[in-house]
Design an enzyme around this catalytic site. Sequence first.
Site, PDB file in Angstrom:
ATOM      1  N   HIS A   1       5.614   6.351  -3.978  1.00  0.00           N
ATOM      2  CA  HIS A   1       4.831   7.544  -3.329  1.00  0.00           C
ATOM      3  C   HIS A   1       5.743   8.301  -2.357  1.00  0.00           C
ATOM      4  CE1 HIS A   1       0.954   7.916  -4.711  1.00  0.00           C
ATOM      5  NE2 HIS A   1       0.609   6.896  -4.314  1.00  0.00           N
TER       6      HIS A   1
ATOM      7  N   GLY B   1      -6.411  -0.900  -1.941  1.00  0.00           N
ATOM      8  CA  GLY B   1      -5.448  -1.867  -2.304  1.00  0.00           C
ATOM      9  C   GLY B   1      -4.286  -1.857  -1.264  1.00  0.00           C
ATOM     10  N   ALA B   2      -3.805  -0.566  -1.147  1.00  0.00           N
ATOM     11  CA  ALA B   2      -2.562  -0.421  -0.228  1.00  0.00           C
ATOM     12  C   ALA B   2      -2.663   1.211   0.164  1.00  0.00           C
ATOM     13  CB  ALA B   2      -1.262  -0.671  -0.929  1.00  0.00           C
TER      14      ALA B   2
ATOM     15  N   GLU C   1       0.233   4.254   1.386  1.00  0.00           N
ATOM     16  CA  GLU C   1       1.818   5.051   1.229  1.00  0.00           C
ATOM     17  C   GLU C   1       2.125   5.548   2.323  1.00  0.00           C
ATOM     18  OE1 GLU C   1      -0.654   6.299  -0.975  1.00  0.00           O
ATOM     19  OE2 GLU C   1      -0.225   8.312  -1.176  1.00  0.00           O
TER      20      GLU C   1
ATOM     21  N   HIS D   1       4.395   1.113  -6.559  1.00  0.00           N
ATOM     22  CA  HIS D   1       3.581   2.106  -6.310  1.00  0.00           C
ATOM     23  C   HIS D   1       3.752   2.823  -5.232  1.00  0.00           C
ATOM     24  CE1 HIS D   1      -0.010   4.792  -7.555  1.00  0.00           C
ATOM     25  NE2 HIS D   1      -0.334   4.400  -6.235  1.00  0.00           N
ATOM     26  N   GLU D   2       3.454   2.022  -4.015  1.00  0.00           N
ATOM     27  CA  GLU D   2       3.392   2.655  -2.755  1.00  0.00           C
ATOM     28  C   GLU D   2       4.960   3.285  -2.336  1.00  0.00           C
ATOM     29  OE1 GLU D   2       0.441   3.270  -1.864  1.00  0.00           O
ATOM     30  OE2 GLU D   2      -0.247   1.713  -3.034  1.00  0.00           O
TER      31      GLU D   2
HETATM   32  N1  BAL Z   1      -2.970   6.609  -1.800  1.00  0.00           N
HETATM   33  C1  BAL Z   1      -3.993   5.658  -1.775  1.00  0.00           C
HETATM   34  C2  BAL Z   1      -3.384   4.341  -2.372  1.00  0.00           C
HETATM   35  C3  BAL Z   1      -2.482   4.759  -3.472  1.00  0.00           C
HETATM   36  O1  BAL Z   1      -2.972   5.370  -4.404  1.00  0.00           O
HETATM   37  O2  BAL Z   1      -1.395   4.284  -3.258  1.00  0.00           O
HETATM   38 ZN    ZN Z   2      -1.131   5.859  -5.033  1.00  0.00          ZN
END
Ligand code: BAL
Ligand code: ZN
Length: 866
Positions: free
Chosen positions: A300, A260-261, A263, A296-297
């Site tokens: 991170h 999906g994306a 970070e 979310h990203e």
């Molecule tokens: N680290 C892979 C994508 C995500 O979980 O943000």
């Molecule tokens: Zn993630």
Amino acid sequence: PQAVHLADYRVPAFLIDHVDLRIELFEDCALVHSRLNIRRNPADESQARDLVLNGEELGLESLMLDGRPVENHRVDEGFLTVPSVPEHFHLDVTTRIHPRDNTRLEGLYQSSGMFCTQCEAEGFRRITYFPDRPDVMACYRTRIEADREAYPVLLANGNPVDWGELEDGRHQVTWEDPYPKPSYLFAMVAGDLVEKRDEFVTGSGRTIDLRMYVEARNEAKCEHALASLKKAMAWDEEVYGREYDLDIFMVVAVDDFNMGAMENKGLNIFNSSCVLASPETATDAAYDRIESIVAHEYFHNWSGNRVTCRDWFQLSLKEGFTVFRDNQFSADMGSPTVQRIDHVNMLRTAQFAEDAGPMAHPVRPDSYIEIANFYTLTVYEKGAEVVRMIHTLLGPDMFREGSDLYFARHDGQAVTTDDFVRAMEDASSRDLTQFRRWYEQAGTPELRVTDAFDAESGTYTLTIRQSCPATPGQSHKEPFHIPVRMGLIASDGEALPLDAEQNTETVLELTDTEHSFQFSGLAERPVPSLLRGFSAPVKLDYSWTRDQLMFLMSRDPDGFNRWDAGQKLAVDVILSIQQGRDTEVDPRLVEAYRTLLTTPGLDRAMVARMLALPSTAWLIELTDEADVAAIDGARHQVEQTVARALRDELLQVRADHHPGGDYAFEPGQVAARSLSNSALALLTRIGDDQGRDQALAQFDQATNMTDRLAALKALVDSPFSQEREDALARFHADWQHDPQVVEQWFAAQSGSPWIGNVNRVTELLAHPAFDWKNPNKVRMVIGVFAGRNLTHFHSPDGSGHRFLGEQIRRLDAFNPQISAQLAQPLTRWRQYAPHLRDSMAGVLRELRDLPDLSRDLYEVVTKSLG
Ligand code: BAL
Ligand code: ZN
């Protein structure tokens, strides 16, 4: 293929302090010049003399150690070995790679003409030789060189420190990232992209440049992501005290992306479908998803980047915590109850299924063959539930102290889930020794609740027994530490006091296999409201009567449990019909829904959720030897009965709806659209002419994609075949220029229990807009068919299973991550009725016997059959 085991973890033999990259991009290849500043790791007890670096599909052009060519190196499958290296040295490596031919979309590849990267988990080794493991953290300087006209934008992690013209119309930009990071967070992009700018002033007064890079055709679709980013930045300061640390934060949208994306430090790369939105092209659900993924990203940056994972067994350290953080964020941005319902609904159907199947693994797995297969709902979603339980046990203030301690103690380190739990323990003085089993034991615990009321003493006793089914490699489970949030309700709806302080809600902590809890001073037998807010990822069994469930649907103070009571009631009604215990739909269900539709002042988003019958997937999950056609038939009967009985009320809901108004993604509007479009779907499904006319009118008049797509889907999933095909054709004609909308058009058909049969889905694969190399298209046609259209995927003749097998086989040759993901629906074959089970296992066996199976698919197929 060999498995990797957590028990074999050893610290790296060599550390890398600094990585200097010069990447020359050409049309047919890239040359990657890397200088690594390497030293022996004093903590390594093995005293390894040879340097071993990971590398896959790399052409080694040159190799120098401290300026002298290396002659005695070895290149084996996946490794470069340099024998007998000194304590401290420079290694200069040049590799040649072919991004244009990279169909796996791991490492450096091309998408719509631009260059981009995906390095998590093990993609960096496809760019250059490197100790490609997360506990090797280095500072990176990255110089990118490319043709200026074709690739005016050159991006990498960190801040730009140098740029300029080169010969032959080429140019360079050099980026420096001052924060040590693992190789999986490396990123670069080169392309002809437009830049949308914004800024954010941090709590300490620093101005951060926010930059979003997209293809020119997507210029109008950046506003929502940038607004979401700013909200996330402010929220993380307020709720977690986390401030952004670089001067620039960049977001890039890419059409071809496995995840999906991602970070990457300072340079998040997104799948276009998870970041681009405009009211005309994206639905409310997409707006919601984008807000949460952008957050979310961004989150991170602390939970993942500043503090990262020691090894990939610890993936949930960053993913579980970050999903929990983005869930909290989404709850704060909208309705916490609705957010929780949507989340739990997904968790209970999909993660519970994973936890009950042959691929079940603990939140912290013990072994894997291919780490890409472990980006699972268990690691992400159950991992987030585990963090949520810590939050519940500690309370918000203590949890925040634990998180502050975790970040302070481990900043710049690569650590384990155990380090996270220890920080929570140290901050709170709570002993979480037993709680750690949530990280170690797979499977969904089951709670069996019984109760007794002693009228004479006014004492009510709840007895809760916990158990957990065996999972692969774990036949015996020790009891979990489980928080059960609950309350008791009197017959007049009053929330009863549970203790001397008159609290009406409490958290029971289960630690033993069986626990009894007593509540005294009660005048009558109460109705228990258990597991409020879904306080633990467990299955709960208590024999509420249908009348009690109806009572809870309207009287439980906990919104989540009101919804859940409705789900339980509907499950009971549907399965009773399917199993022949009832022939007619219980009129109490209809009346409960009528009350929802006619009670003034209820949150419309909640009403929409409560009206939605339990999904076929959830009903399958609750059934042994699931006969999908029979379950579907019973569900259909209930849906038809309810919708026919409530026709007038549904039309009344529709009367308030005006699809032509100005669009805003705000809770009131979203809730109104959600309820109205649910009503429309029910009306068209019963073939109601007024419903059809409204769907046609809405399809014509809608000024936003939420209403337009809802109208399209209402027509697709209806008996109005002519109107359906006309609407599909018009929708495609209007939106064929926009890949994200075309993806929705594909999914509306492949996911339709009415029309999405194998013939239709095969036609979609032949459609000019379908592209095998684009994961989104593959997911929207094949993935949606197998994952969501259970009616046709589980067609009794096995055609759906065979269809999936054929597509997986084809995909595995060029994108193994996607082929392995698509195989997931087959893995739960043991859950189904014999005729389905045989056909699913047969497809898995055919896949297993293929020559040249990828490691990814091999692991899924062999473990499933195992
Ligand atoms: N680290 C892979 C994508 C995500 O979980 O943000
Ligand atoms: Zn993630």
